[in-house]
Design an enzyme around this catalytic site. Structure first.
Site, PDB file in Angstrom:
ATOM      1  CB  ILE A 117      22.747  17.152 -20.172  1.00  0.00           C
ATOM      2  CG1 ILE A 117      22.043  15.852 -20.323  1.00  0.00           C
ATOM      3  CG2 ILE A 117      24.036  17.350 -20.561  1.00  0.00           C
ATOM      4  CD1 ILE A 117      22.399  15.085 -21.474  1.00  0.00           C
ATOM      5  CG  ASP A 118      19.257  21.750 -18.501  1.00  0.00           C
ATOM      6  OD1 ASP A 118      19.838  21.691 -17.448  1.00  0.00           O
ATOM      7  OD2 ASP A 118      19.549  22.852 -19.287  1.00  0.00           O
ATOM      8  CE  LYS A 119      11.155  15.884 -16.545  1.00  0.00           C
ATOM      9  NZ  LYS A 119       9.956  16.629 -15.752  1.00  0.00           N
ATOM     10  CB  THR A 154      19.055  18.634 -22.625  1.00  0.00           C
ATOM     11  OG1 THR A 154      18.809  20.116 -22.685  1.00  0.00           O
ATOM     12  CG2 THR A 154      20.316  18.412 -23.533  1.00  0.00           C
ATOM     13  NE  ARG A 172      16.963  25.294 -21.432  1.00  0.00           N
ATOM     14  CZ  ARG A 172      16.263  24.972 -20.348  1.00  0.00           C
ATOM     15  NH1 ARG A 172      16.863  24.265 -19.442  1.00  0.00           N
ATOM     16  NH2 ARG A 172      15.032  25.460 -20.147  1.00  0.00           N
TER      17      ARG A 172
END
Length: 308
Positions: free
Chosen positions: A140-142, A144, A241
């Site tokens: 998962i993104d930084k 998130t 996103r």
């Protein structure tokens, strides 16, 4: 150019990129085209950057592969982790916002992968995704927050990865996004690929991308914002996103796909991986885990409710 040069003799008429893609050092036609564009290919001693160039029998094609830069080394980092569950096969981690999952081009050091390496050692994590991603099944993104599943053995990794590929690995997110919706339940689907305008971003495209689907439920209408539950069917890079931004409803705080000035005082997108469910690779039992909304999310939700 330093590196290794390979020379091939053409035996039958062919397009340059098609011919090059069939040679052992090249893994795909896309890679062949990148090498041609980069000036790494010559025909009869002359640099050839036209991928459609027609080769004739007897011609010699030279491919100069540049030396690959040494891969950064992943070093263990003694960073506290919130482990919801673990056994001999796997661990469920609740990742805080702001933590990178594994090092990338930026050479980040304080990553989830480094913390896992410190906690379990290389022998206690799967090696399937290479030395920079020990145990990492998905990411998962930084900015998130939320749940990630970590594999401790190669066998567990492969079985869990099969569930992700078969879309039987359940993932649900919570998000606050800009704007409102006419329907309280709908599906976002289409193809996602690298943005043709900015290679650091992803985009919804008409063709040439990978299929992506997200099921959306509006939990609360908050005036200029909406509180959403999102269920992933696929797991493409930046999927939620990108898809929400494509509809004109970017995730609040997302300065990459939304307004450049963060909304609601946020420092990153208001997106939380709240639920995962999967079949345990050892016992065969279905396991499910939930992560409560973190403080930054509940503060933002309270702010939206107060202002609606």
């Amino acid at each position: 150019m330093s590196g290794t040069t390979h020379v091939f003799t053409v035996s039958a008429p062919a397009r340059l990129d098609v011919f090059l893609a069939a040679q052992p050092p090249v893994s795909s036609r896309a890679q062949a085209q990148r090498l041609i564009s980069a000036g790494c290919v010559s025909v009869q001693g002359a640099c050839q950057q036209n991928k459609k160039y027609r080769l004739q029998p007897g011609q010699q094609v030279a491919l100069a592969l540049p030396d690959r830069p040494p891969e950064p080394e992943l070093l263990p980092a003694d960073i506290p982790l919130h482990i919801l569950y673990e056994d001999d096969c796997l661990a469920v981690v609740d990742k805080p916002r702001g933590m990178v999952v594994h090092p990338g081009a930026g050479g980040e050091r304080d990553t989830l992968a480094a913390a896992l390496l410190s906690r379990y050692g290389r022998g206690g994590l799967s090696s399937v995704n290479g030395p920079l991603r020990p145990g990492i099944l998905h990411r998962i993104d930084k900015d998130t927050s939320g749940l990630l599943l970590v594999a401790k053995t190669d066998c567990a990794h492969r079985q869990l990865a099969q569930q992700i590929e078969a879309h039987t690995f359940d993932r649900e997110y919570r998000a606050i996004c800009h704007g409102g919706f006419q329907s309280d339940a709908f599906t976002l689907e289409g193809q996602i690929a690298r943005s043709p305008k900015d290679r650091k971003k992803m985009a919804v495209v008409g063709e040439g991308g990978r299929y992506a689907r997200t099921d959306v439920q509006v939990l609360e209408h908050l005036g200029p914002y909406s509180y959403l539950k999102l269920k992933l069917y696929t797991g493409r890079t930046h999927q939620i996103r990108v898809q929400l931004a494509h509809t004109g409803h970017p995730v609040a705080g997302d300065v990459v796909y939304g307004p450049k000035k963060p909304a609601l005082g946020l420092q990153g997108q208001c997106l939380h991986a709240a639920f995962i469910g999967f079949i345990h690779p050892g016992s065969g039992a279905y396991m499910a885990f939930e992560s409560p909304l973190p403080p930054y999310f509940t503060r933002t939700l309270a702010l939206c409710r107060a202002g609606r």
